[in-house]
Design an enzyme around this catalytic site. Sequence first.
Site, PDB file in Angstrom:
ATOM      1  N   GLY A  47       0.839  -1.191   0.000  1.00 32.97           N
ATOM      2  CA  GLY A  47       0.000   0.000   0.000  1.00 32.97           C
ATOM      3  C   GLY A  47       0.874   1.240   0.000  1.00 32.97           C
ATOM      4  N   HIS A  48       0.409   2.306  -0.629  1.00 30.21           N
ATOM      5  CA  HIS A  48       1.189   3.543  -0.757  1.00 30.21           C
ATOM      6  C   HIS A  48       2.583   3.204  -1.285  1.00 30.21           C
ATOM      7  CE1 HIS A  48      -1.542   6.544   1.148  1.00 30.21           C
ATOM      8  NE2 HIS A  48      -2.107   5.423   1.577  1.00 30.21           N
ATOM      9  N   ALA A  49       2.597   2.481  -2.388  1.00 28.91           N
ATOM     10  CA  ALA A  49       3.847   1.952  -2.932  1.00 28.91           C
ATOM     11  C   ALA A  49       4.793   3.037  -3.431  1.00 28.91           C
ATOM     12  CB  ALA A  49       3.536   0.977  -4.066  1.00 28.91           C
TER      13      ALA A  49
END
Length: 229
Positions: A47-49
Amino acid sequence: MIKITSLVCAMCLVLPTASFAEQSVNGQDFINLFEKLSGKQPGIRKGHAKGVCAVGTFTPNQAAKQYSISPLFNAPSKANIRFSMGGGNPHADETSRSPRGMGVQFLLENGDVHNIAGLTTPVFAGNSPEAFFGLLSTLVPDEKTGQIDFAKVKAYREQNPSTLGQFNWLQSHNPPASYVSSRYFGVHTFYMVDEKGAKHAFRWTMVPEEPEQVLTEEQMKTFPKSFLA
């Protein structure tokens, strides 16, 4: 430069509950779902790479001590900061109407570590992990066509109104022109505990020292997909 403003409040945003019995989900369920949405990205956050890191110093406002006995407010501390794009795509389009994230790790003098995380939207995408998971599940492309069924997404939002708050906010607010020209919201309500043991409900907001700036409609069309770093 950015500064933290601690806001003490008694009013909290209450979101409608989902309209059906939800099956509980765990962290591994989300990991598996993120891989369906963005593919396997070895060495990259699920997530939120996509993001960029920074370092800074947190100088506490001494007025916070009347509400909290946390050592966070005793003295200045070093801070590790990460700004990011929402989602699991490491090549995300930075002109898109999607949340930006900010995570801060405070390194206190006594060796303790304090973490906070916020978004550029004042509300989250669902009022529970299950509602959020259900919403993300509707965004998985069809195996045969490779396309997202947006009618399915719309139907889920209508059945689960807590997923509409962030979506509607994003449609009416253009994305930030810079990671540091936007407010970041803690989203949830937390509690400070004072020396008498009394709890004080609050929500924090990270406020930029310079005026907030957002992309114009023209910039959203012409800017490159990567410019925030």
